[in-house]
Each structure stands twice: as C-alpha cells, then as structure tokens.
Design a protein around this motif. Sequence first.
Motif, PDB file in Angstrom:
ATOM      1  N   ASP A 106       0.831  -1.201   0.000  1.00  0.00           N
ATOM      2  CA  ASP A 106       0.000   0.000   0.000  1.00  0.00           C
ATOM      3  C   ASP A 106       0.868   1.254   0.000  1.00  0.00           C
ATOM      4  N   PHE A 107       1.941   1.234   0.775  1.00  0.00           N
ATOM      5  CA  PHE A 107       2.870   2.361   0.804  1.00  0.00           C
ATOM      6  C   PHE A 107       3.456   2.619  -0.585  1.00  0.00           C
ATOM      7  N   HIS A 108       3.940   1.560  -1.231  1.00  0.00           N
ATOM      8  CA  HIS A 108       4.536   1.720  -2.564  1.00  0.00           C
ATOM      9  C   HIS A 108       3.491   2.157  -3.592  1.00  0.00           C
ATOM     10  N   ALA A 109       2.282   1.667  -3.474  1.00  0.00           N
ATOM     11  CA  ALA A 109       1.219   2.063  -4.411  1.00  0.00           C
ATOM     12  C   ALA A 109       0.921   3.558  -4.272  1.00  0.00           C
ATOM     13  N   ARG A 110       0.834   4.030  -3.029  1.00  0.00           N
ATOM     14  CA  ARG A 110       0.585   5.465  -2.817  1.00  0.00           C
ATOM     15  C   ARG A 110       1.760   6.306  -3.309  1.00  0.00           C
ATOM     16  N   MET A 111       2.968   5.824  -3.076  1.00  0.00           N
ATOM     17  CA  MET A 111       4.155   6.547  -3.530  1.00  0.00           C
ATOM     18  C   MET A 111       4.187   6.619  -5.062  1.00  0.00           C
ATOM     19  N   ALA A 112       3.842   5.525  -5.731  1.00  0.00           N
ATOM     20  CA  ALA A 112       3.827   5.509  -7.191  1.00  0.00           C
ATOM     21  C   ALA A 112       2.763   6.466  -7.721  1.00  0.00           C
ATOM     22  N   LYS A 113       1.591   6.472  -7.112  1.00  0.00           N
ATOM     23  CA  LYS A 113       0.512   7.374  -7.544  1.00  0.00           C
ATOM     24  C   LYS A 113       0.935   8.826  -7.379  1.00  0.00           C
ATOM     25  N   GLN A 114       1.516   9.156  -6.227  1.00  0.00           N
ATOM     26  CA  GLN A 114       1.959  10.527  -5.994  1.00  0.00           C
ATOM     27  C   GLN A 114       3.078  10.917  -6.956  1.00  0.00           C
ATOM     28  N   SER A 115       3.996  10.006  -7.214  1.00  0.00           N
ATOM     29  CA  SER A 115       5.097  10.289  -8.139  1.00  0.00           C
ATOM     30  C   SER A 115       4.583  10.488  -9.556  1.00  0.00           C
ATOM     31  N   LEU A 116       3.615   9.666  -9.954  1.00  0.00           N
ATOM     32  CA  LEU A 116       3.022   9.816 -11.280  1.00  0.00           C
ATOM     33  C   LEU A 116       2.315  11.165 -11.388  1.00  0.00           C
ATOM     34  N   ASP A 117       1.532  11.512 -10.370  1.00  0.00           N
ATOM     35  CA  ASP A 117       0.830  12.798 -10.382  1.00  0.00           C
ATOM     36  C   ASP A 117       1.812  13.970 -10.434  1.00  0.00           C
ATOM     37  N   TRP A 118       2.935  13.825  -9.750  1.00  0.00           N
ATOM     38  CA  TRP A 118       3.924  14.895  -9.689  1.00  0.00           C
ATOM     39  C   TRP A 118       4.694  15.039 -11.003  1.00  0.00           C
ATOM     40  N   ALA A 119       5.102  13.924 -11.582  1.00  0.00           N
ATOM     41  CA  ALA A 119       6.024  13.982 -12.722  1.00  0.00           C
ATOM     42  C   ALA A 119       5.346  13.975 -14.086  1.00  0.00           C
ATOM     43  N   ASP A 120       4.156  13.434 -14.202  1.00  0.00           N
ATOM     44  CA  ASP A 120       3.494  13.283 -15.507  1.00  0.00           C
ATOM     45  C   ASP A 120       2.978  14.632 -15.993  1.00  0.00           C
ATOM     46  N   ALA A 121       3.852  15.387 -16.659  1.00  0.00           N
ATOM     47  CA  ALA A 121       3.531  16.749 -17.080  1.00  0.00           C
ATOM     48  C   ALA A 121       2.436  16.805 -18.137  1.00  0.00           C
ATOM     49  N   ASP A 122       2.393  15.815 -19.053  1.00  0.00           N
ATOM     50  CA  ASP A 122       1.393  15.865 -20.125  1.00  0.00           C
ATOM     51  C   ASP A 122       0.146  15.029 -19.801  1.00  0.00           C
ATOM     52  N   ASN A 123       0.075  14.502 -18.609  1.00  0.00           N
ATOM     53  CA  ASN A 123      -1.104  13.754 -18.129  1.00  0.00           C
ATOM     54  C   ASN A 123      -1.515  12.610 -19.055  1.00  0.00           C
ATOM     55  N   ASP A 124      -0.532  11.889 -19.588  1.00  0.00           N
ATOM     56  CA  ASP A 124      -0.861  10.754 -20.450  1.00  0.00           C
ATOM     57  C   ASP A 124      -0.811   9.422 -19.693  1.00  0.00           C
ATOM     58  N   GLY A 125      -0.599   9.468 -18.380  1.00  0.00           N
ATOM     59  CA  GLY A 125      -0.559   8.244 -17.583  1.00  0.00           C
ATOM     60  C   GLY A 125       0.789   7.553 -17.603  1.00  0.00           C
ATOM     61  N   LYS A 126       1.778   8.200 -18.196  1.00  0.00           N
ATOM     62  CA  LYS A 126       3.130   7.651 -18.281  1.00  0.00           C
ATOM     63  C   LYS A 126       4.123   8.731 -17.869  1.00  0.00           C
ATOM     64  N   VAL A 127       5.245   8.287 -17.339  1.00  0.00           N
ATOM     65  CA  VAL A 127       6.318   9.210 -16.998  1.00  0.00           C
ATOM     66  C   VAL A 127       7.509   8.874 -17.888  1.00  0.00           C
TER      67      VAL A 127
END
Length: 145
Positions: free
Chosen positions: A51-72
């Motif tokens: 659960d910790f890693h899942a939340r960290m991945a979600k937050q990292s994706l939200d933070w880094a995905d500049a074009d909002n395509d679901g990929k970094v």
Amino acid sequence: MKVGQDNSIYSLFTPKAHNKSPSVADEKLDVSRAAPQKAPAVRSDQELAADFHARMAKQSLDWADADNDGKVTKQEFLDGQARLAEQDNRPNDAKANERKWSAIDAEGKGWVDEGGLRGGLEKIFPVSVGHLDPDYAERLRNPNR
C-alpha cells in the motif's frame, strides 16, 4: 423559603404511593442497542508495504506526468526531481536522479506507467514493517533493568 405544591422541590418532601417499580417504558426511554462497531480488517505486513509503494507511485506519477498521459518519461522524471529539489531548497543531484531512473526503467523503454513506477520505487525504497518486542516499553521505562 416557602415550599409549596407549585415548587419543584415539593416532590422531594411528599411521599408518593408506588404500586410498582418504575420501568423503562414508564420513562419512555429508548433502550435499543447500537450495532457493535466493526474493527478494521487487520492487514499483513506485506499488504502495508505494498500500500505504501502504491501510494508513492501514484503521488510520483501525479507529480512527474507533465502531459497527463498516464506515463512518466525519463525527461518528465528528471524535470520532476529538479522541481522537487528546488521546492525543498536543496541542490539537484542529476547523477543520483539518473541512477534512480535506471532502476525505475530497468527495461530501457524510456517511459513507465504507474505499475512500472511502483516496481522501480520498490527497488529504490525497500520498505518493511517493524514490530517492537513485548518488553520494549518496559525497557524504555526502566533503562537500568
């Protein structure tokens, strides 16, 4: 003070004939029982770490995905790390960020989705759940024991 029938204290001094004991019905009290609260399900140590890693991945994706395509992409990741360093008022360590990206994108695709990000973060940030032995609190209270 004069105590009369119109005074609320009067009832304390006057005897009343009680034919029966008072009941809940006489008082019109609600005695329905509330349903017992259910305790949350106990989760295993592995579930807590996942659960910790899942939340960290979600937050990292939200933070880094500049074009909002679901990929970094690599560049989005590096830009996100630079923004984070600036926000935290610390120098940006480009070499460390490159090493992190190499661990995250182990296949070398140049991009990762949330699942790939999670897998990479699990490698970079291994997490486990710690448990204190039952005597730990006592040792804190009495260190000379």
